[in-house]
Scaffold this motif. Sequence first.
Motif, mmCIF file in Angstrom:
data_model
loop_
_atom_site.group_PDB
_atom_site.id
_atom_site.type_symbol
_atom_site.label_atom_id
_atom_site.label_comp_id
_atom_site.label_asym_id
_atom_site.label_seq_id
_atom_site.Cartn_x
_atom_site.Cartn_y
_atom_site.Cartn_z
ATOM 1 N N GLY A 150 31.262 59.366 -18.919
ATOM 2 C CA GLY A 150 31.887 60.546 -19.499
ATOM 3 C C GLY A 150 31.893 61.759 -18.601
ATOM 4 N N GLN A 151 31.504 61.609 -17.346
ATOM 5 C CA GLN A 151 31.452 62.730 -16.418
ATOM 6 C C GLN A 151 32.754 62.849 -15.646
ATOM 7 O OE1 GLN A 151 28.524 62.509 -13.168
ATOM 8 N NE2 GLN A 151 27.988 64.633 -13.561
ATOM 9 N N PHE A 152 33.116 64.075 -15.305
ATOM 10 C CA PHE A 152 34.301 64.370 -14.510
ATOM 11 C C PHE A 152 33.838 64.737 -13.109
ATOM 12 C CE2 PHE A 152 38.883 65.735 -15.186
ATOM 13 C CZ PHE A 152 39.174 65.878 -13.844
ATOM 14 N N CYS A 153 34.132 63.863 -12.149
ATOM 15 C CA CYS A 153 33.692 64.054 -10.770
ATOM 16 C C CYS A 153 34.903 64.228 -9.867
ATOM 17 C CB CYS A 153 32.848 62.870 -10.308
ATOM 18 S SG CYS A 153 32.358 62.934 -8.573
ATOM 19 N N ALA A 154 34.936 65.328 -9.119
ATOM 20 C CA ALA A 154 36.009 65.568 -8.154
ATOM 21 C C ALA A 154 35.499 65.254 -6.756
ATOM 22 C CB ALA A 154 36.489 67.011 -8.229
ATOM 23 N N LEU A 162 42.458 68.663 -19.049
ATOM 24 C CA LEU A 162 41.136 68.985 -19.589
ATOM 25 C C LEU A 162 41.084 68.789 -21.095
ATOM 26 C CD1 LEU A 162 39.863 72.164 -17.670
ATOM 27 C CD2 LEU A 162 39.022 69.814 -17.521
ATOM 28 N N GLN A 163 42.126 69.199 -21.785
ATOM 29 C CA GLN A 163 42.143 69.057 -23.243
ATOM 30 C C GLN A 163 42.122 67.594 -23.652
ATOM 31 O OE1 GLN A 163 45.705 71.266 -24.193
ATOM 32 N NE2 GLN A 163 44.674 73.243 -24.165
ATOM 33 N N ALA A 207 37.537 73.972 -11.065
ATOM 34 C CA ALA A 207 38.001 74.277 -12.424
ATOM 35 C C ALA A 207 37.888 73.087 -13.358
ATOM 36 C CB ALA A 207 39.444 74.772 -12.382
ATOM 37 N N LEU A 208 38.053 71.865 -12.821
ATOM 38 C CA LEU A 208 38.108 70.684 -13.676
ATOM 39 C C LEU A 208 36.780 69.953 -13.817
ATOM 40 C CD1 LEU A 208 41.472 69.054 -12.499
ATOM 41 C CD2 LEU A 208 41.108 70.547 -14.472
ATOM 42 N N ALA A 209 35.984 69.921 -12.767
ATOM 43 C CA ALA A 209 34.922 68.921 -12.661
ATOM 44 C C ALA A 209 33.557 69.373 -13.179
ATOM 45 C CB ALA A 209 34.782 68.472 -11.209
ATOM 46 N N GLY A 248 39.103 75.647 -21.429
ATOM 47 C CA GLY A 248 40.337 76.342 -21.786
ATOM 48 C C GLY A 248 41.312 76.448 -20.629
ATOM 49 N N ASP A 249 41.913 77.624 -20.456
ATOM 50 C CA ASP A 249 42.961 77.855 -19.465
ATOM 51 C C ASP A 249 42.350 77.928 -18.067
ATOM 52 O OD1 ASP A 249 45.010 78.829 -17.837
ATOM 53 O OD2 ASP A 249 45.904 79.974 -19.474
#
Length: 285
Positions: free
Chosen positions: A52-56, A197-198, A219-221, A247-248
């Motif tokens: 479930g992690q967001f890795c860039a 992201l949403q 911003a995303l990760a 959010g934005d």
Amino acid sequence: MADISPGRPPGIADSPADAARIDIVGLTKRYLTPKGETFTAIHDVSMTVEAGQFCAIVGPTGCGKSTTLAQVSGLERPSGGSVSVGGKLVEGITKGVSYMFQADALFPWKTVLDNVMVGPILMGTSPREATALARDWLRRVGLAGFEDRYPHQLSGGMRKRVAMAAALINNPRILLMDEPFGALDVQTKAIMQTELLQLWEELRPSVLFITHDLDEAVALADKVVIMTSSPGSVKNVFDINLPRPRGDVQEIRHEERFLELQGQIWQSLKEEVTRAYAQTAGAAA
């Protein structure tokens, strides 16, 4: 829900039961050049992406970012080291993976609806159920009413929305994204980042996201991995302790903590970009 250990990194909420941890250990990939010489794309790459992690992943051109994703997907076999997904060694095509590329990976002869339906149909979903599911996903990405259009009839941003719907419709446990928004204009890119992201907040797959845009990565990760110049290896890993939901993304970029993190990561990345430029300039001389 997946078990959450006390050591789970901050900012990672409960992930779906099918979200998978990715363990990359000592990964090396070598290729033969047309001249018969050995070229090492990545060397001794090790990293972990929690379920479930967001890795860039960021790094200079040619450092092996895309090669790393290919090993995780099982599309390529490593020359050394290993990749495990959900505790199982990757020895073939990894199940439950969706891939989103920089170039449009849509079938030009299929309508928008048919393109999004491909995944469910291949998974054995009935045409009727696949159609309903695809229509729902097109609504979620803001393309209701465009079901009968063809890819060439859409703008670049709209095609990316189709690709995103096609990537997420099967509720993947792993989402691999290779510079998916790199070709978009600044305004469209910001919209797509916010929409991603949403949707990710809803599904929570594990994400490996390649980008050359450092602002996008921060911003995303949940964390940003810096890779060295070729042959690529992991230089640094930065935890992105910005609160979620974010959010934005345009508003996030003005926050003080964002600017601090961006500056810290750039100092590490700048050395590798400069070194890679010097290598290519020397080779061209």
